[in-house]
Design an enzyme around this catalytic site. Sequence first.
Site, short mmCIF file in Angstrom:
data_model
loop_
_atom_site.label_atom_id
_atom_site.label_comp_id
_atom_site.label_asym_id
_atom_site.label_seq_id
_atom_site.Cartn_x
_atom_site.Cartn_y
_atom_site.Cartn_z
CG ASP A 405 -1.77 0.97 1.81
OD1 ASP A 405 -2.02 1.54 0.01
OD2 ASP A 405 -2.10 1.70 1.96
CD GLU A 408 -0.25 5.49 -3.52
OE1 GLU A 408 0.43 5.18 -3.03
OE2 GLU A 408 -1.22 4.88 -4.31
CG ASP A 483 -7.76 5.15 0.86
OD1 ASP A 483 -7.71 3.91 0.56
OD2 ASP A 483 -7.26 5.49 1.66
C1 GLC Z 1 -4.53 3.34 3.29
C2 GLC Z 1 -4.89 2.14 2.47
C3 GLC Z 1 -6.19 1.81 3.04
C4 GLC Z 1 -5.33 1.27 3.71
C5 GLC Z 1 -4.96 2.52 4.60
C6 GLC Z 1 -4.11 1.72 6.31
O1 GLC Z 1 -5.80 4.01 3.01
O2 GLC Z 1 -5.57 2.49 1.45
O3 GLC Z 1 -6.49 0.51 2.25
O4 GLC Z 1 -6.44 0.81 5.04
O5 GLC Z 1 -4.15 2.69 4.44
O6 GLC Z 1 -3.13 1.13 5.90
#
Ligand code: GLC
Length: 799
Positions: A405, A408, A483
């Site tokens: 995650d 980017e 998100d």
């Molecule tokens: C980011 C991700 C989400 C995750 C969060 C905490 O917002 O996109 O899926 O739950 O981080 O790790």
Amino acid sequence: MITNTELEYKGNLYPNRIVDYKRDSDKLYFTTENGVILEVTVLQDSVLRFRYATEYVFEPDFSYAISETASKGYNRLEVTENKTEYLLETSVLQLLIDKKTLRTQISDLEGNIINEDELGFHWEENYEYGGNTVKMSKITQTAESFYGMGDKATHSNLKGKRVNNWCTDQYAYGKDQEPLYKAIPFYTGLHNGKSYGIFFDNTFRTYFDFAHERRNITSFWADGGEMNYYFFYGPQMSEVVRSYTNLTGTPEMPPQWALGYHQSKWSYFPESRVKEIAENFRKLKIPCDAIYLDIDYMDGFRCFTWDKTRFPDPKRMIGELNEDGFKTVVMIDPGIKVDRDYWVYQEAMEKDYFCKRGDGPYMQGKVWPGACKFPDYTNPEVRAWWAELYKEFMAEIGVHAVWNDMNEPAVMEVPTKTAPLDTRHNYDGHPCTHRKAHNIYGMQMVRATYEGVKKYVFPKRPFVITRAAFAGTQRYSSTWTGDNVATWEHLWIANVQAQRMCISGYSFVGSDIGGFAEQPNGELFARWIQLGVFHPFCRVHSSGDHGDQEPWSFDNEVTDIVRKFIELRYQLLPYLYTMFYRYTEYGTPMLQSLFYYDQEDTQTHFRTDEFIFGKQILVCPVQEPNAKGRRMYVPRGKWYNYWTEETVEGGKERWVTADIDKIPLFIKEGAIIPKYPVQQYVGELEIKELILDVYFKIGPENSMIYEDAQDGYDYKKGQFSLRKFKLVGKENELIIQQFKDGSYTTSYESFKFKLHGLPFTIATIEVDNEEVPLKQIKLNGNNSIEIDKNFTELHITGK
Ligand code: GLC
């Protein structure tokens, strides 16, 4: 920005007349008097690459996007010239290059223009960074439509829109908001019944203008790098997408459990809560294959560590979950906490693996653990190190899969949301700044993760999920759309995004079902599940602070609906697995938007909601509250309503009833749909019988089923079972032939055929030319028969 304002015009530079032409096997070089070189490479008869150098010099030819296994080879390549143009001809298209301007025009062999330059290649020198802003403008053809471009949360037809690609952490994004998490600079154009595609292989921020600034002009440009694009000709969009996917690659078959239902939340902790969730699935008999641990399993958000208070013995816990059929997927982020007592930080510092700024200091940014440094995954040595970090997690603790995650990369509390542009990267030996490396940073991170996971789950297959991606990332990882929000509009967005990703070569995709931010009500959750079970990746995920989002978090009616649809997904597993096989083998998108499915039918060109799941199932989600059904477009041909078995003739819009426990669902006539019994998780049951739902048709239709051991690599050594079925129905007859390939022996011995829509009563049944007594093979229902799986021809006649 792009072309025709007076100010810009003064700044733009253009190629002038061609003074030299040279051919070097499949490459042609056209050099202009003012130092522009156009290199045209013929990759296939329908695939050309265009690359432009200014001042006579090309950059080193290096790309992260292109697959090593991309096909090459053409049947014909002839180049001729007349006074004004060069003419290149392959067996399917011709390319004209204007001698005065270097502008190009591509047509088919009948002379129909497919794509043509307006100003063509032009550029502006970039004083601040050096190099050029490289630009291309094309003439938009009559009634031309545009599709693709990855995860854009906008109408499927991009005509009239301008988009840009810069991987961005876009929490709770809105419809039409730009840019999002992914950069996939590939689009298809469709006009006059013919389709082509363009992939702009440039990792700087890229822009695409689809007849937005000027009604008849389509243009694309980048903040740096080269004008370097691939052109794919169809005329069918399926051929365009397949060629692009062949060029940028497909993944290997995933473990079958990865296609099951997955449950996630930010975050499930401590261990007792994780167990409680898992137990509830089994207690309520809602199938589920995987449970996710978000960042709170870590010790202070340090990657590759465990919070020992919340998870005292992760190996034991994962083992126990596994006993009960659950795979454990854990999150790993790129930001490494600045902490001199933390071994990952120490190692990266010692080895000099963190990214640095232009003048030498480390690039530092805030993420979950506070100040972080970021490994430079564009350095092959760093990728190899990163892959090894998974050893303990996968090989010793038993973690099954990894979720990358924030890659980017996302940086908090800065307006740019990411690394500063002067951050330096190795770029596999082509040092550059973040301007060039930003869009492939996440891709290189998940590539390293994939290598590590693959190595340490061996002999099992890896499963990885990523948020950021560039073209080609599909080779390494599945993905989700980031998100989103628990709103009806986001249900619409999820539908468009998943289809768009599929026709952009990236099929293994899904959304956070139910929405990540905020909380859905039961109705929205149920409707979203009904769509989500038809997405290649099917996971409920939500943020921690908005209440529960498990299948049982609403009322009993919702729980029952959710169970019913997850069960349907598990029944359809052999169909879904076959879809995946077709994707890996041929690059066929797992979801087909209607304009892809039937491009000759212009009524499909502006449809967004309906799609074909695989090859023969039509789905259309209900996207508003209190609906008892919806209007939808049924594509041409005859379709069976899955729920009522009524047949409808397509080619028009119609009302379809779908109360809260149904989604509009149709099966193409002639289809043979394979089904497994409902399992609580993949591999729970030994499959004793394969159900084949046969939807009668007058005429022919082909179907296919791919099976293997559902995990491991034996399928690569021929241990697979590929069954192709050819169905031909006549007024009083039904013939099904089977053609089998591969040496995998499936666990079941027979097929249970369920014949839908048979217009006659069965009189005789012959299997491989021998009549079989009816009472021997007819099952309880009149139109169910059981037949040995090795039959070659089944011949049914009617009374
Ligand atoms: C980011 C991700 C989400 C995750 C969060 C905490 O917002 O996109 O899926 O739950 O981080 O790790």
